[in-house]
Design a protein around this motif. Structure first.
Motif, PDB file in Angstrom:
ATOM      1  N   SER A 142       0.845  -1.200   0.000  1.00 39.57           N
ATOM      2  CA  SER A 142       0.000   0.000   0.000  1.00 39.57           C
ATOM      3  C   SER A 142       0.881   1.251   0.000  1.00 39.57           C
ATOM      4  N   LEU A 143       0.427   2.298  -0.685  1.00 46.41           N
ATOM      5  CA  LEU A 143       1.226   3.532  -0.737  1.00 46.41           C
ATOM      6  C   LEU A 143       1.086   4.356   0.538  1.00 46.41           C
ATOM      7  N   THR A 144       0.032   4.088   1.294  1.00 45.20           N
ATOM      8  CA  THR A 144      -0.151   4.825   2.552  1.00 45.20           C
ATOM      9  C   THR A 144       0.360   4.036   3.753  1.00 45.20           C
ATOM     10  N   GLU A 145       0.317   2.709   3.655  1.00 43.38           N
ATOM     11  CA  GLU A 145       0.832   1.859   4.736  1.00 43.38           C
ATOM     12  C   GLU A 145       1.721   0.792   4.110  1.00 43.38           C
ATOM     13  N   PRO A 146       2.977   1.148   3.824  1.00 46.65           N
ATOM     14  CA  PRO A 146       3.824   0.258   3.018  1.00 46.65           C
ATOM     15  C   PRO A 146       4.219  -1.060   3.683  1.00 46.65           C
ATOM     16  N   THR A 147       3.678  -1.330   4.878  1.00 50.64           N
ATOM     17  CA  THR A 147       3.925  -2.657   5.447  1.00 50.64           C
ATOM     18  C   THR A 147       2.737  -3.574   5.185  1.00 50.64           C
ATOM     19  N   LYS A 148       1.704  -3.006   4.546  1.00 43.67           N
ATOM     20  CA  LYS A 148       0.518  -3.807   4.195  1.00 43.67           C
ATOM     21  C   LYS A 148       0.420  -3.965   2.686  1.00 43.67           C
ATOM     22  N   LYS A 149      -0.110  -5.086   2.266  1.00 46.47           N
ATOM     23  CA  LYS A 149      -0.239  -5.367   0.823  1.00 46.47           C
ATOM     24  C   LYS A 149      -1.205  -4.381   0.156  1.00 46.47           C
ATOM     25  N   MET A 150      -0.873  -3.956  -1.056  1.00 45.61           N
ATOM     26  CA  MET A 150      -1.827  -3.161  -1.843  1.00 45.61           C
ATOM     27  C   MET A 150      -2.971  -4.079  -2.252  1.00 45.61           C
ATOM     28  N   SER A 151      -4.201  -3.696  -1.910  1.00 49.27           N
ATOM     29  CA  SER A 151      -5.294  -4.610  -2.245  1.00 49.27           C
ATOM     30  C   SER A 151      -6.508  -3.871  -2.769  1.00 49.27           C
ATOM     31  N   LYS A 152      -7.386  -4.644  -3.412  1.00 49.17           N
ATOM     32  CA  LYS A 152      -8.586  -4.073  -4.019  1.00 49.17           C
ATOM     33  C   LYS A 152      -9.488  -3.464  -2.967  1.00 49.17           C
ATOM     34  N   SER A 153      -9.446  -4.053  -1.763  1.00 50.11           N
ATOM     35  CA  SER A 153     -10.409  -3.662  -0.739  1.00 50.11           C
ATOM     36  C   SER A 153      -9.798  -2.742   0.324  1.00 50.11           C
ATOM     37  N   SER A 178      -3.727   8.747 -10.151  1.00 52.47           N
ATOM     38  CA  SER A 178      -2.733   7.735  -9.788  1.00 52.47           C
ATOM     39  C   SER A 178      -1.346   8.357  -9.603  1.00 52.47           C
ATOM     40  N   LYS A 179      -1.027   9.311 -10.474  1.00 50.85           N
ATOM     41  CA  LYS A 179       0.279   9.979 -10.339  1.00 50.85           C
ATOM     42  C   LYS A 179       0.367  10.704  -9.004  1.00 50.85           C
ATOM     43  N   ASN A 180      -0.760  11.321  -8.612  1.00 43.46           N
ATOM     44  CA  ASN A 180      -0.758  12.017  -7.322  1.00 43.46           C
ATOM     45  C   ASN A 180      -0.611  11.059  -6.150  1.00 43.46           C
ATOM     46  N   LYS A 181      -1.140   9.869  -6.302  1.00 42.24           N
ATOM     47  CA  LYS A 181      -0.986   8.876  -5.227  1.00 42.24           C
ATOM     48  C   LYS A 181       0.483   8.499  -5.069  1.00 42.24           C
ATOM     49  N   ILE A 182       1.201   8.394  -6.194  1.00 48.03           N
ATOM     50  CA  ILE A 182       2.646   8.116  -6.117  1.00 48.03           C
ATOM     51  C   ILE A 182       3.354   9.286  -5.435  1.00 48.03           C
ATOM     52  N   ARG A 183       2.973  10.495  -5.850  1.00 49.07           N
ATOM     53  CA  ARG A 183       3.643  11.685  -5.287  1.00 49.07           C
ATOM     54  C   ARG A 183       3.431  11.798  -3.780  1.00 49.07           C
ATOM     55  N   SER A 184       2.258  11.352  -3.309  1.00 51.27           N
ATOM     56  CA  SER A 184       2.008  11.499  -1.867  1.00 51.27           C
ATOM     57  C   SER A 184       2.248  10.189  -1.099  1.00 51.27           C
ATOM     58  N   ALA A 185       2.919   9.225  -1.747  1.00 52.57           N
ATOM     59  CA  ALA A 185       3.197   7.948  -1.069  1.00 52.57           C
ATOM     60  C   ALA A 185       4.007   8.183   0.208  1.00 52.57           C
ATOM     61  N   VAL A 186       3.671   7.417   1.237  1.00 57.45           N
ATOM     62  CA  VAL A 186       4.367   7.537   2.516  1.00 57.45           C
ATOM     63  C   VAL A 186       5.810   7.034   2.376  1.00 57.45           C
ATOM     64  N   THR A 187       6.771   7.836   2.855  1.00 58.60           N
ATOM     65  CA  THR A 187       8.175   7.389   2.854  1.00 58.60           C
ATOM     66  C   THR A 187       8.722   7.512   4.276  1.00 58.60           C
ATOM     67  N   ASP A 188      10.017   7.794   4.421  1.00 61.47           N
ATOM     68  CA  ASP A 188      10.579   7.912   5.769  1.00 61.47           C
ATOM     69  C   ASP A 188      11.309   9.241   5.886  1.00 61.47           C
ATOM     70  N   SER A 189      11.875   9.507   7.037  1.00 63.49           N
ATOM     71  CA  SER A 189      12.460  10.832   7.259  1.00 63.49           C
ATOM     72  C   SER A 189      13.921  10.920   6.825  1.00 63.49           C
ATOM     73  N   ASP A 190      14.466   9.794   6.377  1.00 60.09           N
ATOM     74  CA  ASP A 190      15.820   9.770   5.830  1.00 60.09           C
ATOM     75  C   ASP A 190      15.773  10.461   4.442  1.00 60.09           C
ATOM     76  N   THR A 191      16.901  10.622   3.784  1.00 63.25           N
ATOM     77  CA  THR A 191      16.846  11.231   2.454  1.00 63.25           C
ATOM     78  C   THR A 191      17.473  10.355   1.377  1.00 63.25           C
ATOM     79  N   LYS A 192      18.181   9.302   1.794  1.00 67.84           N
ATOM     80  CA  LYS A 192      18.899   8.464   0.830  1.00 67.84           C
ATOM     81  C   LYS A 192      17.982   7.404   0.217  1.00 67.84           C
TER      82      LYS A 192
END
Ligand code: TYM
Length: 329
Positions: A188-199, A216-230
């Motif tokens: 999932s782009l919002t909770e990357p420890t959970k599988k992306m699913s239909k539901s 969809s492009k905006n979902k990629i742009r706002s995907a959750v990441t971490d506070s590191d930069t590398k």
């Protein structure tokens, strides 16, 4: 050599389905010139959770069109709808009579689903892997391209095939799974420890193939990441960035190593922007083709031809199985 796989028409098809499954079908269709390929719409499987009549009907047709739009070739693949071949239900029942209840209760997907849903759990949610085993064994498939989350169900299919063969003599081919190198488990782009699913409850976490591309492009742009930069691959400490690298690698066909090198001095924003554009390049032609064929005669014809071939093979298998079981006059 035979190959079988299917997708449930429950809701909209996701980028996970595309990268984990559909893209592999296309690849194998090209690589395995000698193989006979059966790809189906697993509509009976969708009944394990409540479905609205019109929405289900629409999803069945939509998935059929999406298969073709993604590049499945009409004359290379037998494309069909599971429910149109009664032998799936018939062999499904035989598989229910082969599997043990604890084996079904052990399935991770079942456990996850009942943990979320306390009431109204249908028996078919439990017995679903028996039907899935039937889907595969009916065609004596050697190879089953699937994403990671179906691995356990395939293992059970192998167990059931072996059990049946041991009891009744050699009947089924014991199938192997085929998993993509990258993209076997898109998160999932919002909770990357959970599988992306239909539901997914949060629609921002899932990319649907037929959604407007800017969304969809905006979902990629706002995907959750971490506070590191590398930018580097580390599923444990950087699940968000690792997921984006996985998606990138699966879409582009370049290795994670190559991407790490390419982006070693880049910002997260640059990676996301490139990925959003790559997504557009891949998805736009699929969408265009989809809208050309969704109401075409070609689609209906393809499903008719697929049904005929699947029906022939499946009815032979079920007749053989009944004979072995002693279900005869
Ligand atoms: P389904 O409909 O949940 O998913 C269809 C295919 O997409 C893959 N997939 C993913 N791959 C990578 N990342 C993800 N986030 C992701 N989500 C889904 C799945 O692994 C699957 O390959 N039971 C099956 C359908 C089925 C089937 C079969 C498959 C029924 N009978 C026989 C193969 C052979 C299912 O529910 O998949």
């Amino acid at each position: 050599m035979r190959l079988v796989s299917g997708i449930q028409p429950s809701g909209n098809i996701t980028l996970g389905n595309y990268l984990g499954a559909i893209k592999q079908y296309i690849k194998l269709q090209e690589e395995l010139k000698e193989a006979e390929i059966f790809i189906f719409i697993a509509d009976l499987h969708a009944l394990t959770v409540p479905q609205e009549r019109q929405a289900l009907q629409k999803s069945i047709k939509s998935l059929a069109a999406l298969y073709l739009a993604s590049g499945l070739e009409r004359d290379r693949v037998n494309l069909f709808i599971q429910s149109e071949i009664p032998a799936h239900s018939q062999l499904g029942y035989i598989m229910e009579s082969t599997v043990y209840v604890p084996e079904l209760q052990r399935m991770t997907q079942y456990k996850d689903k009942i943990a979320k849903q306390k009431e109204g759990i249908k028996a078919s949610l439990l017995t679903y892997p028996a039907l899935m085993a039937a889907d595969i064994l009916l065609y004596n498939a050697d190879l089953v391209p699937i994403g990671d989350d179906q691995k356990q169900h395939l293992e059970l299919t192998r167990t059931l095939a072996e059990r049946f063969n041991n009891t009744y003599g050699n009947t089924f081919v014991v199938p192997k799974g085929y998993f993509p190198k990258t993209g076997a488990r898109i998160m999932s782009l919002t909770e990357p420890t959970k599988k992306m699913s239909k539901s997914e409850e949060n629609p921002k976490g899932t990319i649907y193939l037929l959604d407007p591309i800017n969304q969809s492009k905006n979902k990629i742009r706002s995907a959750v990441t971490d506070s590191d930069t590398k930018i580097y691959y580390d599923k444990k400490n950087k699940p968000g960035i690792s997921n984006l690298l996985d998606i990138y690698s699966a879409l582009k066909g370049s290795s994670i190593k190559e991407l790490e090198k390419q982006y070693q001095n880049s910002s997260y924003r640059e990676l996301k922007e490139d990925l959003a554009n790559l997504l557009e390049v891949v998805i736009t032609p699929i969408q265009e083709k989809y809208f050309q064929i969704i109401n075409s005669k070609e689609l209906t014809e393809t499903l008719n031809i697929g049904k005929e071939r699947a029906s022939l093979i499946a009815s032979r298998t079920i007749a053989k199985v009944y004979r072995k079981l002693g279900i005869l006059r």
